[in-house]
Design a protein around this motif. Structure first.
Motif, PDB file in Angstrom:
ATOM      1  N   ALA A 346      -3.699   3.430  11.317  1.00  0.00           N
ATOM      2  CA  ALA A 346      -4.579   3.595   9.883  1.00  0.00           C
ATOM      3  C   ALA A 346      -4.003   2.547   9.028  1.00  0.00           C
ATOM      4  O   ALA A 346      -5.024   1.665   8.316  1.00  0.00           O
ATOM      5  CB  ALA A 346      -3.386   4.711   9.081  1.00  0.00           C
ATOM      6  N   LEU A 347      -2.577   1.753   8.812  1.00  0.00           N
ATOM      7  CA  LEU A 347      -3.069   0.189   8.315  1.00  0.00           C
ATOM      8  C   LEU A 347      -4.135  -0.672   8.354  1.00  0.00           C
ATOM      9  O   LEU A 347      -3.973  -0.692   7.896  1.00  0.00           O
ATOM     10  CB  LEU A 347      -1.757   0.095   7.740  1.00  0.00           C
ATOM     11  CG  LEU A 347      -0.496   0.619   7.081  1.00  0.00           C
ATOM     12  CD1 LEU A 347       0.674   0.145   7.341  1.00  0.00           C
ATOM     13  CD2 LEU A 347      -0.466   0.549   5.319  1.00  0.00           C
ATOM     14  N   VAL A 348      -3.975  -0.963  10.186  1.00  0.00           N
ATOM     15  CA  VAL A 348      -4.762  -1.531  10.462  1.00  0.00           C
ATOM     16  C   VAL A 348      -6.580  -1.246  10.322  1.00  0.00           C
ATOM     17  O   VAL A 348      -7.178  -2.501   9.407  1.00  0.00           O
ATOM     18  CB  VAL A 348      -4.769  -1.761  11.953  1.00  0.00           C
ATOM     19  CG1 VAL A 348      -5.379  -3.085  12.299  1.00  0.00           C
ATOM     20  CG2 VAL A 348      -3.377  -2.525  11.449  1.00  0.00           C
ATOM     21  N   GLN A 349      -6.864   0.214  10.504  1.00  0.00           N
ATOM     22  CA  GLN A 349      -8.196   0.635  10.111  1.00  0.00           C
ATOM     23  C   GLN A 349      -8.196   0.034   8.446  1.00  0.00           C
ATOM     24  O   GLN A 349      -9.922  -0.384   8.402  1.00  0.00           O
ATOM     25  CB  GLN A 349      -8.029   1.584  10.552  1.00  0.00           C
ATOM     26  CG  GLN A 349      -8.428   1.817  11.936  1.00  0.00           C
ATOM     27  CD  GLN A 349      -8.172   3.672  12.480  1.00  0.00           C
ATOM     28  OE1 GLN A 349      -7.866   4.565  11.366  1.00  0.00           O
ATOM     29  NE2 GLN A 349      -8.037   3.551  13.630  1.00  0.00           N
ATOM     30  N   ASP A 350      -7.360   0.608   8.094  1.00  0.00           N
ATOM     31  CA  ASP A 350      -8.384   0.391   5.821  1.00  0.00           C
ATOM     32  C   ASP A 350      -7.861  -0.881   5.791  1.00  0.00           C
ATOM     33  O   ASP A 350      -9.168  -1.288   5.215  1.00  0.00           O
ATOM     34  CB  ASP A 350      -6.846   0.664   5.061  1.00  0.00           C
ATOM     35  CG  ASP A 350      -6.622   0.471   3.759  1.00  0.00           C
ATOM     36  OD1 ASP A 350      -7.731   1.352   3.342  1.00  0.00           O
ATOM     37  OD2 ASP A 350      -6.217  -0.290   3.902  1.00  0.00           O
ATOM     38  N   ALA A 351      -7.321  -1.970   6.154  1.00  0.00           N
ATOM     39  CA  ALA A 351      -7.484  -3.495   6.458  1.00  0.00           C
ATOM     40  C   ALA A 351      -9.253  -3.972   7.010  1.00  0.00           C
ATOM     41  O   ALA A 351      -9.349  -4.558   6.448  1.00  0.00           O
ATOM     42  CB  ALA A 351      -6.488  -4.175   6.484  1.00  0.00           C
ATOM     43  N   ARG A 354     -11.728  -2.373   4.959  1.00  0.00           N
ATOM     44  CA  ARG A 354     -11.376  -3.537   3.615  1.00  0.00           C
ATOM     45  C   ARG A 354     -12.059  -4.538   3.923  1.00  0.00           C
ATOM     46  O   ARG A 354     -12.262  -6.217   3.045  1.00  0.00           O
ATOM     47  CB  ARG A 354     -10.882  -3.602   2.887  1.00  0.00           C
ATOM     48  CG  ARG A 354     -10.237  -1.997   2.071  1.00  0.00           C
ATOM     49  CD  ARG A 354      -8.574  -2.492   1.811  1.00  0.00           C
ATOM     50  NE  ARG A 354      -7.864  -1.145   1.463  1.00  0.00           N
ATOM     51  CZ  ARG A 354      -8.520  -0.503   0.174  1.00  0.00           C
ATOM     52  NH1 ARG A 354      -9.528  -0.855  -0.850  1.00  0.00           N
ATOM     53  NH2 ARG A 354      -7.966   0.660   0.098  1.00  0.00           N
ATOM     54  N   GLY A 355     -12.764  -5.547   5.345  1.00  0.00           N
ATOM     55  CA  GLY A 355     -13.271  -6.809   5.228  1.00  0.00           C
ATOM     56  C   GLY A 355     -12.181  -8.115   5.735  1.00  0.00           C
ATOM     57  O   GLY A 355     -13.034  -8.318   6.128  1.00  0.00           O
ATOM     58  N   ALA A 356     -11.033  -7.446   6.095  1.00  0.00           N
ATOM     59  CA  ALA A 356      -9.973  -7.919   7.136  1.00  0.00           C
ATOM     60  C   ALA A 356     -10.591  -7.979   8.704  1.00  0.00           C
ATOM     61  O   ALA A 356     -11.409  -7.191   9.035  1.00  0.00           O
ATOM     62  CB  ALA A 356      -9.113  -7.432   6.990  1.00  0.00           C
ATOM     63  N   ALA A 381      -8.336  -8.225   1.988  1.00  0.00           N
ATOM     64  CA  ALA A 381      -8.383  -8.180   1.284  1.00  0.00           C
ATOM     65  C   ALA A 381      -7.692  -7.954  -0.314  1.00  0.00           C
ATOM     66  O   ALA A 381      -6.379  -7.277   0.467  1.00  0.00           O
ATOM     67  CB  ALA A 381      -9.674  -7.952   0.287  1.00  0.00           C
ATOM     68  N   HIS A 382      -7.244  -8.035  -0.914  1.00  0.00           N
ATOM     69  CA  HIS A 382      -6.542  -7.670  -1.908  1.00  0.00           C
ATOM     70  C   HIS A 382      -6.531  -6.444  -2.397  1.00  0.00           C
ATOM     71  O   HIS A 382      -8.371  -5.684  -2.030  1.00  0.00           O
ATOM     72  CB  HIS A 382      -6.788  -8.648  -3.365  1.00  0.00           C
ATOM     73  CG  HIS A 382      -6.221  -9.926  -3.145  1.00  0.00           C
ATOM     74  ND1 HIS A 382      -4.309 -10.687  -2.948  1.00  0.00           N
ATOM     75  CD2 HIS A 382      -6.655 -10.203  -3.913  1.00  0.00           C
ATOM     76  CE1 HIS A 382      -5.287 -11.597  -2.625  1.00  0.00           C
ATOM     77  NE2 HIS A 382      -6.255 -12.070  -3.741  1.00  0.00           N
ATOM     78  N   GLY A 383      -5.620  -5.132  -2.422  1.00  0.00           N
ATOM     79  CA  GLY A 383      -5.635  -3.945  -2.261  1.00  0.00           C
ATOM     80  C   GLY A 383      -5.821  -2.980  -1.591  1.00  0.00           C
ATOM     81  O   GLY A 383      -5.506  -1.928  -1.776  1.00  0.00           O
TER      82      GLY A 383
END
Length: 490
Positions: A346-351, A354-356, A381-383
């Motif tokens: 989940a953390l990787v997909q969110d990053a 957001r453009g990572a 990205a920040h956030g």
């Protein structure tokens, strides 16, 4: 290996250890311990009830006065014998940890060495407990300051370092003259059971250390914590659980040690020695498969070297072998369970959303077992959630920065403050970072900071108190001041 595996697992007691005896849980309850590399059960052990927990506290309370009166040298010698025997059996303990937790065998051997050092360190600290004596300022009397065991302790350990977290708590408690009830995590209880059996073998008196293993941690722990006879609570685990335990401990005004969550920044300045920084990054991030509160979480890298740093760590990560920790050459074992895999995913997909940029890894590995690919993300990205939450997995996230002020701001932008890592060849800058980072520990040009002789602990929401070092035994002592008359008065 199969023969060794069977012998090691069979040697682990299946019961609770209360008042110097191994016994079944009330109601005959049992819990299953599984190998995260296969998902299969490796042993079934006693599953304590709240009544079992209270029986363990009864035993610790009953044994307290005699253990507190035991000469410090004798307490220290018992710990030293435990160190010697644990060192002798290091291979057995390493294999046991790998089987129940999943870490590569080479890392498990390292944990045995690290965990044993707490026994040696506090065996030497026991006879060095000191007080002071001297005249009061008025000259009318003498001040005597003495140190005393705080009393019965409840020690709650996590699953990620099954041996070291047990020795880091038990050793100072015993050195100070305290008795204890220890509750290991339900996911990895076998190492603690084996270690307490070792303590019994080297002469631990009945009731001094008691072990309750349970699948219902809250139900068993709360009555112990709320009992007025308990005087000390030591917990290593998540910040939310730590906050809840502190609320319970407040009723009895307990002494508390809380080693809670982390969100460690790993700051690489433009003048850093990149060879050193990359080598340290591999240790700080991927040790224990990233499942450590000290694991570097946010790689804050100067834009001048961010691309090169990312390229180098990506190459190293792509060469890492994934598999069961018992296999030679494996660098990345399984995560502890399905929830850990889901969180990393989940953390990787969110990053990425957001453009990572995903430079390698980024996916769960099909079963059996709970594996996740070692992963590198650049341009986070920040956030992004991964910058706020503790990953507890093999995911390295790179965030670029421009100047020192920004690096400090990004590093401190978290509720946590357990450990930070800084890489620079500028001595003055290194000193400024020591002063400015809000952290209980700092690795300056090094990727591993833990040491039995040093005070381990954090600032802010990362906890209270210290484990290890001279400070570690002080957590289990309470101070008494006595005023005596002037011995020279007429």
């Amino acid at each position: 290996m199969t023969e060794n595996r069977s012998a090691v697992l069979e040697s682990v007691p299946e019961g609770l250890f209360i008042g110097g005896a191994w016994r079944r849980a009330q109601e005959g309850r049992t819990l299953s311990v599984n190998d995260p590399a296969t998902g299969q059960e490796i042993k079934r052990i006693a599953d304590a009830t709240p009544a079992d927990g209270m029986a363990a506290l009864d035993a610790a309370v009953a044994a307290g006065p005699e253990w507190a009166a035991t000469p410090a040298r004798q307490r220290g010698e018992l710990l030293r014998r435990a160190f010697d025997l644990l060192t002798e059996r290091s291979e057995e303990f390493a294999l046991l940890m790998t089987l129940e937790m999943g870490k590569p065998l080479a890392e498990a051997r390292g944990e045995v060495t690290y965990g044993a050092e707490f026994l040696r360190w506090f065996s030497e600290e026991a006879p060095r407990i000191q007080g002071r004596y001297g005249p009061n300022p008025e000259g009318s009397g003498r001040i005597v300051v003495s140190q005393h065991p705080v009393g019965p302790c409840f020690l709650i350990t996590p699953w990620n370092f099954p041996l070291a977290m047990a020795t880091r708590k038990i050793a100072p408690a015993l050195a100070a003259g305290c008795t204890a009830v220890i509750k290991p995590a339900a996911l990895t209880p076998l190492t603690t059971l084996a270690f307490v059996a070792l303590l019994e073998e080297v002469g631990l008196p009945a009731g001094v250390v008691n072990v309750v293993t349970t699948s219902t941690s809250g139900e068993v722990s709360e009555p112990i914590i709320r009992d007025p006879r308990l005087r000390k609570l030591s917990f290593t685990g998540s910040t939310p659980v730590g906050r809840s335990l502190l609320e319970q401990a407040a009723q009895g005004v307990l002494r508390t040690s809380m080693e809670l969550g982390g969100n460690a920044p790993f700051v690489v300045f433009e003048d850093a020695d990149l060879d050193t920084a990359v080598e340290a990054a591999m240790l700080a991030k991927f040790r224990n498969i990233g499942q450590a509160c000290t694991a570097a979480n946010r790689f804050i890298v100067h834009t001048a070297v961010a691309e090169e740093f990312t390229r180098r760590v990506t190459e190293r990560v792509q060469a890492m072998r994934i598999g069961p920790g018992t296999q030679e050459g494996v660098a990345i074992g399984p995560l502890i369970d399905d929830r850990a895999v889901a969180k990393a995913e989940a953390l990787v997909q969110d990053a990425v959303a957001r453009g990572a940029h995903l430079t390698t890894g980024g996916h769960p590995v099909p079963g059996p077992g709970t594996f996740y690919e070692p992963t590198v993300l650049s341009g986070v990205a920040h956030g992004s959630d991964i910058l706020r939450e503790e990953v507890f997995g093999p995911v390295l996230a790179v965030v670029p920065f421009e100047g020192e002020e920004e690096a400090v701001r990004l590093a401190n932008d978290t509720e946590y403050g357990l450990v930070s890592y800084v890489f620079t060849q500028d001595l003055a800058r290194g000193q400024r970072m020591i002063e400015r980072l809000e952290t209980g520990m700092l690795g300056l040009n090094v990727g591993v900071v833990s040491n039995a002789a040093a005070p381990f602990g954090g600032w802010k929401s990362s906890g209270l108190g210290r484990e290890g070092g001279a400070e570690g035994i002080a957590e289990y002592l309470q101070t008494k001041y006595t005023l005596t008359p002037d011995p020279f008065a007429g």
